[in-house]
Design an enzyme around this catalytic site. Structure first.
Site, PDB file in Angstrom:
ATOM      1  N   ASP A 135       0.783  -1.251   0.000  1.00  0.00           N
ATOM      2  CA  ASP A 135       0.000   0.000   0.000  1.00  0.00           C
ATOM      3  C   ASP A 135       0.812   1.297   0.000  1.00  0.00           C
ATOM      4  OD1 ASP A 135      -2.245  -1.548   0.163  1.00  0.00           O
ATOM      5  OD2 ASP A 135      -2.738  -1.026   2.223  1.00  0.00           O
TER       6      ASP A 135
ATOM      7  N   ASP B 203      -7.994  -8.073   9.416  1.00  0.00           N
ATOM      8  CA  ASP B 203      -7.497  -6.846   8.800  1.00  0.00           C
ATOM      9  C   ASP B 203      -7.484  -5.678   9.784  1.00  0.00           C
ATOM     10  OD1 ASP B 203      -7.256  -7.880   6.120  1.00  0.00           O
ATOM     11  OD2 ASP B 203      -9.435  -7.805   5.979  1.00  0.00           O
TER      12      ASP B 203
HETATM   13  C1  BGC Z   1      -1.035  -6.567  10.088  1.00  0.00           C
HETATM   14  C2  BGC Z   1       0.170  -7.425  10.409  1.00  0.00           C
HETATM   15  C3  BGC Z   1      -0.100  -8.854  10.031  1.00  0.00           C
HETATM   16  C4  BGC Z   1      -0.554  -8.942   8.599  1.00  0.00           C
HETATM   17  C5  BGC Z   1      -0.901 -10.349   8.178  1.00  0.00           C
HETATM   18  C6  BGC Z   1      -1.447  -6.753   8.654  1.00  0.00           C
HETATM   19  O1  BGC Z   1      -2.616  -6.068   8.419  1.00  0.00           O
HETATM   20  O2  BGC Z   1      -0.771  -5.226  10.348  1.00  0.00           O
HETATM   21  O3  BGC Z   1       0.438  -7.342  11.781  1.00  0.00           O
HETATM   22  O4  BGC Z   1       1.061  -9.623  10.227  1.00  0.00           O
HETATM   23  O5  BGC Z   1      -1.680  -8.124   8.385  1.00  0.00           O
HETATM   24  O6  BGC Z   1      -2.036 -10.822   8.804  1.00  0.00           O
END
Ligand code: BGC
Length: 596
Positions: free
Chosen positions: A316, A535
């Site tokens: 992003d 998320d």
């Molecule tokens: C989070 C991470 C996580 C990743 C995978 C991201 O949105 O901020 O902490 O490891 O997603 O789930």
């Protein structure tokens, strides 16, 4: 994290100038061993390229229909010269009798307009010499001409397949080569080898009923903070295994590739809150010395030289500099150079390691699919790839749809469709976008990246972990032709309220299982967002992981300008980003497409 677009319908429209045949040739890329068969014929053209090892190979087969439009399905046939034996195919189904092979379309690529191409492929074994076939037939017509025939083919298909296959094979190759060459990068690091299965994710998946049906799929490991390099036993969103632990486990598994997400830029996630990072907007020096340098030191260890290490670079970040600089933090990250210099530094450091393959995050069609965002995003990626001493050669490819929900292919809505003379681009859902799904977007964006200066051998990845959209709500045909909105809303498989919704989407399902070389220009379908990991929390939850609360994860929120002020469609009772979200994982399995 993933948000979407600020866009406009106006402005100069950049057009892709490549012919389908030229795109197909570019799509075949650089291969370890290439045999390109360009049989242009009255009726069709086939570009055939292989990537082979001592006793096996994969072949990319790009078919261009030079004859009348094909709508009822196609059949491609050829004879091998030797003992090649197909063991699986993708985007198609195969039968083989002796040397004769018959490949039929998948459910979604059975129509080929005149001059349209489709990329399919297969894996096979052989011994001795792997000579490429010299002649192909498409629906009975020999492919041997380069120009559109003036007469229609004399043998139109009389019996198009009535039951095109709906379930492409899901199993990874069972006999991968054990020793990929060290020191030289292969064109597509996903081909011919097994992916690393993260035992921490596998255990979480298997804690759910039926989770063992999917738990052996490779997923990416997110290095989402400095502490993740050594392991984070106290974190809710990551496990105790550090980078070395994962690499050692990958070797122990005999994996050929392992995937890591580099995700810790200063001022991370500048336009959202759920995945704000630990580094402040001015902490680029810390990003370099305490995050990228230690990662590079570990990945560069000779012990791992035979493992293909996939580095997914900074989800992003760069698209936010193109579309969201009306948000103060994104404007800061643009003006202070933190993202561009950070990405350049990561690319240069990791790109110096011969067995690391860098893939830059390239958002998704619902974010940068408008021309006003599309070209500028590609150019921004080229700028970053030249920053901090990096060159474009440090980039092996790009990934789209990371942690997002955009459909891979919309089977019942094409961007070229119109209803009663009105283009579907004018529907509320598409809103003047030039793309309606990820595969078409990724293939087109690849061409624009090449135009921005990247190598013609760059490959795309698509995160298909949560874009399946199966289950009972999945449409089975086009929508009503009352108007463009009824047509698009009735036919689209992506059931989100708005394409800008990105957090824990209700109704989503697991998408295509990870798969190498599934389509022209695409290195792999991958599961980068580990399904079942949230998320973002649906309400404010105090935590020690530094995770914020973004109202796009709140099912009661009525939205912002980036989702057209719509409801968020987020699931309730979600934990913080990265933490295990059991209810979501169960729903993803129930709505998987292809079904489990
Ligand atoms: C989070 C991470 C996580 C990743 C995978 C991201 O949105 O901020 O902490 O490891 O997603 O789930």
């Amino acid at each position: 994290m993933n948000l979407n677009s600020l866009h406009g319908a106006g402005g100069a429209r950049w057009r892709r100038g490549l012919t389908a045949a030229a795109a197909a040739l570019l799509g075949s890329g650089v291969v370890v061993v290439a045999a390109t068969q360009a049989n242009a014929a009255a009726g069709c053209r086939v570009d055939y390229s292989v990537n082979q090892w001592s006793n096996g190979f994969t072949a990319n087969v790009n078919i261009t229909n030079l004859g009348d439009p094909i709508s009822g399905g196609w059949t491609l046939e050829w004879d091998f010269a030797g003992n090649q034996a197909v063991t699986q195919s993708w985007s198609s189904t195969y039968t083989q009798s002796g040397r004769h092979v018959t490949l039929k379309n998948a459910s979604w690529n059975g129509s080929l307009a005149t001059n349209a191409s489709t990329g399919v492929g297969f894996q096979a074994t052989y011994s001795g010499t792997n000579t490429a076939p010299t002649s192909f037939r498409l629906n009975g017509t020999t492919c041997n001409g380069g120009t559109t025939p003036t007469n229609p083919p004399t043998n139109p298909p009389t019996n198009p397949p009535t039951n095109p296959p709906t379930n492409p094979p899901t199993n990874p190759p069972t006999n991968p080569p054990t020793n990929p060459p060290s020191g030289t990068r292969v064109d597509n690091p996903y081909v011919g080898v097994r992916g690393y299965v993260n035992p921490e994710w596998k255990a979480k998946a298997e804690s759910e009923p039926g989770g063992n049906r999917v738990s052996n799929n490779p997923t990416a490991v997110w290095l989402d903070r400095i502490a993740a390099i050594e392991g984070t036993p106290d974190s809710e969103s990551n496990g105790p295994m550090g980078l070395r632990d994962h690499l050692d486990a990958a070797l122990a598994q005999g994996a050929g590739y392992a995937q890591f997400v580099i995700y810790n830029l200063p001022g991370r996630d500048c336009s959202a809150l759920a995945s704000n990072g630990e580094l402040g907007v001015d902490e680029l020096p810390r990003y370099k010395s305490q995050y990228i340098d230690p990662i590079a030191a570990i990945m560069g260890d000779q012990k791992y030289r035979n493992l293909r290490i996939i580095a997914i670079i900074e989800i992003d970040s760069l698209p936010n500099l193109v579309t969201n600089t009306n948000i103060a933090k994104c404007a800061t990250m643009k003006s202070n150079g933190g993202y561009v210099d950070g990405v350049g530094y990561a690319l240069a450091k990791l790109g110096a390691i011969p067995n690391v393959y860098n893939y830059i995050d390239a958002a998704h069609h619902g974010w940068i699919g408008w021309d006003t965002n599309f070209g500028p995003s590609a150019d921004m990626m080229a700028t970053a790839a030249r920053a901090s001493g990096s060159t474009l050669n440090n980039v092996h490819g790009f990934i789209t749809n990371t942690a997002n929900y955009s459909a891979l292919v919309e089977p019942y809505v094409k961007i070229t469709d119109n209803v009663n003379g009105t283009s579907v681009r004018q529907s509320k859902w598409i809103d003047w976008n030039f793309y309606v799904d990820e595969l078409s977007f990724a293939q087109a964006f690849r061409q624009r990246l090449i135009q921005a200066g990247f190598s013609s051998s760059v490959g795309m990845l698509i995160d298909t972990s949560r874009n399946g959209w199966g289950g009972s709500a999945r449409p089975t045909g086009p929508g009503a032709t009352t108007n463009v909105d009824t047509y698009v809303n009735g036919g689209r498989i992506d059931r989100r309220i708005h394409p800008g919704n990105w957090c824990n989407q209700s109704g989503a399902g697991l998408g295509e299982r990870p798969k190498a070389a599934p389509a022209s220009g695409i290195d792999a379908y991958v599961w980068v967002k580990p399904p079942g990991e949230s998320d973002g929390s649906s309400r404010e939850i105090p935590n020690n992981d530094g995770k914020g609360f973004d109202r796009m994860c709140d099912p009661t929120y009525t939205g912002n300008e980036r989702n057209g002020n719509n409801m968020t469609g987020a699931l309730a009772n979600a934990p913080i980003s990265g933490a295990w979200f059991s209810a979501q994982f169960r729903e993803l399995m129930a709505n998987a497409y292809p079904p489990l």
